[in-house]
Write a protein that holds these residues in place. Structure first.
Motif, mmCIF file in Angstrom:
data_model
loop_
_atom_site.group_PDB
_atom_site.id
_atom_site.type_symbol
_atom_site.label_atom_id
_atom_site.label_comp_id
_atom_site.label_asym_id
_atom_site.label_seq_id
_atom_site.Cartn_x
_atom_site.Cartn_y
_atom_site.Cartn_z
ATOM 1 N N UNK A 1 17.259 52.465 11.072
ATOM 2 C CA UNK A 1 16.166 52.519 10.089
ATOM 3 C C UNK A 1 15.199 51.350 10.262
ATOM 4 N N UNK A 2 13.913 51.647 10.104
ATOM 5 C CA UNK A 2 12.914 50.575 10.073
ATOM 6 C C UNK A 2 13.003 49.907 8.717
ATOM 7 N N UNK A 3 12.974 48.603 8.691
ATOM 8 C CA UNK A 3 12.998 47.883 7.412
ATOM 9 C C UNK A 3 11.654 47.178 7.259
ATOM 10 N N UNK A 4 10.949 47.516 6.189
ATOM 11 C CA UNK A 4 9.595 46.971 5.996
ATOM 12 C C UNK A 4 9.494 46.369 4.583
ATOM 13 N N UNK A 5 8.936 45.181 4.517
ATOM 14 C CA UNK A 5 8.764 44.507 3.217
ATOM 15 C C UNK A 5 7.384 44.868 2.669
ATOM 16 N N UNK B 1 -3.972 56.121 -0.600
ATOM 17 C CA UNK B 1 -5.273 55.474 -0.372
ATOM 18 C C UNK B 1 -5.481 55.215 1.122
ATOM 19 N N UNK B 2 -4.420 54.789 1.794
ATOM 20 C CA UNK B 2 -4.536 54.458 3.222
ATOM 21 C C UNK B 2 -4.695 55.729 4.073
ATOM 22 N N UNK C 1 8.482 53.826 -6.485
ATOM 23 C CA UNK C 1 8.253 55.047 -5.698
ATOM 24 C C UNK C 1 6.830 55.591 -5.910
ATOM 25 N N UNK C 2 6.426 55.690 -7.178
ATOM 26 C CA UNK C 2 5.098 56.246 -7.464
ATOM 27 C C UNK C 2 4.005 55.293 -6.974
ATOM 28 N N UNK C 3 4.233 54.013 -7.136
ATOM 29 C CA UNK C 3 3.271 53.014 -6.647
ATOM 30 C C UNK C 3 3.115 53.147 -5.137
ATOM 31 N N UNK C 4 4.218 53.314 -4.448
ATOM 32 C CA UNK C 4 4.188 53.491 -2.992
ATOM 33 C C UNK C 4 3.319 54.703 -2.634
ATOM 34 N N UNK C 5 3.516 55.814 -3.365
ATOM 35 C CA UNK C 5 2.743 57.028 -3.084
ATOM 36 C C UNK C 5 1.251 56.776 -3.336
ATOM 37 N N UNK C 6 0.949 56.068 -4.431
ATOM 38 C CA UNK C 6 -0.458 55.771 -4.756
ATOM 39 C C UNK C 6 -1.118 54.981 -3.620
ATOM 40 N N UNK C 7 -0.454 53.928 -3.175
ATOM 41 C CA UNK C 7 -1.067 53.044 -2.171
ATOM 42 C C UNK C 7 -1.159 53.734 -0.810
ATOM 43 N N UNK C 8 -0.087 54.407 -0.422
ATOM 44 C CA UNK C 8 -0.086 55.097 0.880
ATOM 45 C C UNK C 8 -1.141 56.215 0.897
ATOM 46 N N UNK D 1 -0.165 42.433 -1.999
ATOM 47 C CA UNK D 1 -0.826 42.421 -0.698
ATOM 48 C C UNK D 1 -0.699 43.821 -0.095
ATOM 49 N N UNK D 2 -1.717 44.631 -0.352
ATOM 50 C CA UNK D 2 -1.618 46.045 0.048
ATOM 51 C C UNK D 2 -1.561 46.229 1.560
ATOM 52 N N UNK D 3 -1.918 45.187 2.295
ATOM 53 C CA UNK D 3 -1.836 45.272 3.764
ATOM 54 C C UNK D 3 -0.378 45.483 4.214
ATOM 55 N N UNK D 4 0.565 45.081 3.353
ATOM 56 C CA UNK D 4 1.983 45.243 3.708
ATOM 57 C C UNK D 4 2.379 46.728 3.807
ATOM 58 N N UNK D 5 1.521 47.597 3.234
ATOM 59 C CA UNK D 5 1.812 49.042 3.274
ATOM 60 C C UNK D 5 1.302 49.703 4.567
ATOM 61 N N UNK D 6 0.504 48.947 5.338
ATOM 62 C CA UNK D 6 -0.106 49.544 6.539
ATOM 63 C C UNK D 6 0.948 49.991 7.553
ATOM 64 N N UNK D 7 1.961 49.153 7.719
ATOM 65 C CA UNK D 7 3.001 49.448 8.701
ATOM 66 C C UNK D 7 3.697 50.789 8.400
ATOM 67 N N UNK D 8 4.021 51.006 7.131
ATOM 68 C CA UNK D 8 4.717 52.254 6.772
ATOM 69 C C UNK D 8 3.759 53.441 6.872
ATOM 70 N N UNK D 9 2.484 53.214 6.549
ATOM 71 C CA UNK D 9 1.497 54.298 6.685
ATOM 72 C C UNK D 9 1.367 54.704 8.154
ATOM 73 N N UNK D 10 1.363 53.721 9.042
ATOM 74 C CA UNK D 10 1.282 54.003 10.489
ATOM 75 C C UNK D 10 2.528 54.772 10.942
#
Lengths: 115, 235
Positions: free
Chosen positions: B201-205, B64-65, B55-62, B210-219
């Motif tokens: 629900x959207x399901x995102x891996x 940044x984006x 959870x915290x890692x997700x917040x950190x990366x998102x 690969x931080x690019x995988x977080x782009x979809x959820x940030x969008x």
């Protein structure tokens, strides 16, 4: 742990409701608990028996919990059905999982009987 | 003795018909928080998941984006401010709630935290709920959307074992996806089980490798905020 805090809240509501009613003692509290909530009936009964001793006005009271089955409306075929298992939420008629939950998430105090 | 008039008659049993939701107070405060944040153009995101799911890692990366200066975070943990310290290091504005014995956050805790916080210039309020797959499910805290994170290392049986947390999710993130093969994560069954309880629900891996995988959820988060602002204009 989860049911402890909600049982404390139940007691708060009971005390709030009877405080201006010249109530000597609460006899029975009827609750309605949906099966799509995360609360366990047995844990609530356990915590209520444990906590009620601290409050003279409810110490001889009982609670009755009626469980409410989850009910859904299918957005595909428009029919309503009951959920058989909380981990299988789809229409009993057309198997679509595009549904809206109509009941099962409620947790209510229905009635308080007192003297 | 009758308590009404003091006569010798035995007092009778009376009844209050209530039909009152036990969470009524919590839910009405949550609604107030949600509306206030909407009026300020702040999207409130409830991040849920088991301890250690990321959870915290997700917040950190998102952060940044999405630009960390647009984000405020409320951290919920039983004890310690370890996660807040992590976010402080990255200059992400964070507030720590310690619930002590409490297994989930509630709207009173969020209300009190917001009284102490300064959300000027913020677009997103991310609330990291207490790590737990049971208790935070269905508890309203003023969120506009729920993001559930579930890691491959927890196993692919989690939607079946803990359906309630997945039921109300707008987004489900399968984290640590780089480890999927190593832990024999059965993606097909996992998604099949989610679809039995949540068809929208959207399901995102995602994977930290690969931080690019977080782009979809940030969008997705950006789109949800844009939608929120549109609703503000139509109100």
């Amino acid at each position: 742990m989860h049911e402890l805090s909600i049982t404390k809240r139940i007691i708060e509501v009971i005390l709030e409701e009877v405080q201006n009613k010249k109530c000597e003692s609460v006899k029975m509290v009827s609750l309605e608990l949906g099966n799509l909530t995360t609360y366990s009936k047995n844990s609530i009964l356990f915590y209520f028996d444990l906590l009620k001793k601290n409050f003279p006005i409810i110490k001889r009271s009982q609670i009755k919990i009626k469980e409410v089955k989850g009910k859904i409306l299918c957005n595909n075929c428009g029919r309503t059905s009951f959920i058989k298992d909380p981990y299988l939420i789809f229409c009993n008629f057309c198997n679509s999982s595009d549904i809206a939950i109509l009941q099962g998430k409620e947790f209510k105090i229905k009635r308080i009987r007192y003297k | 003795m009758c308590e009404e008039c003091g006569c010798d008659k035995q007092s009778e049993t009376r009844e209050i018909i209530l039909n009152k939701s036990i969470s009524e107070k919590n839910d009405s405060l949550a609604k107030e928080i949600k509306n206030n944040l909407r009026k300020k153009g702040i999207l409130c995101i409830n991040v849920l998941g088991a301890p250690g799911c990321g959870k915290t890692t997700f917040i950190e990366v998102v952060s940044q984006i999405l630009n960390h200066s647009s984000i405020a975070v409320i951290q919920g943990d039983l004890e310690s401010d370890i996660d807040k310290q992590r976010l402080d290091k990255q200059e992400i504005y964070a507030y720590q709630i310690n619930t002590h014995s409490g297994c989930h956050l509630n709207s009173y805790m969020i209300h009190n935290a917001l009284e102490d916080m300064n959300l000027k210039g913020k677009k997103y309020l991310i609330i990291e709920n207490v790590g737990n797959l049971v208790c935070p499910a269905g508890i309203k805290i003023g969120q506009h959307i729920n993001i559930v994170i579930s890691s491959t290392t927890e196993g692919s049986d989690k939607p079946k074992k803990y359906p309630f947390i997945f039921m109300d999710a707008n987004v489900i993130l399968i984290s640590k996806f780089d480890l999927a093969d190593k832990v024999e994560f059965n993606e097909k069954n996992y998604i099949k089980d989610i679809r039995k309880i949540n068809s929208n629900a959207k399901i995102i891996k995602i994977s930290l490798k690969d931080k690019k995988t977080f782009l979809k959820v940030a969008r997705f988060i950006e789109d949800e905020r844009n939608y929120l602002i549109t609703r503000n204009h139509s109100h």
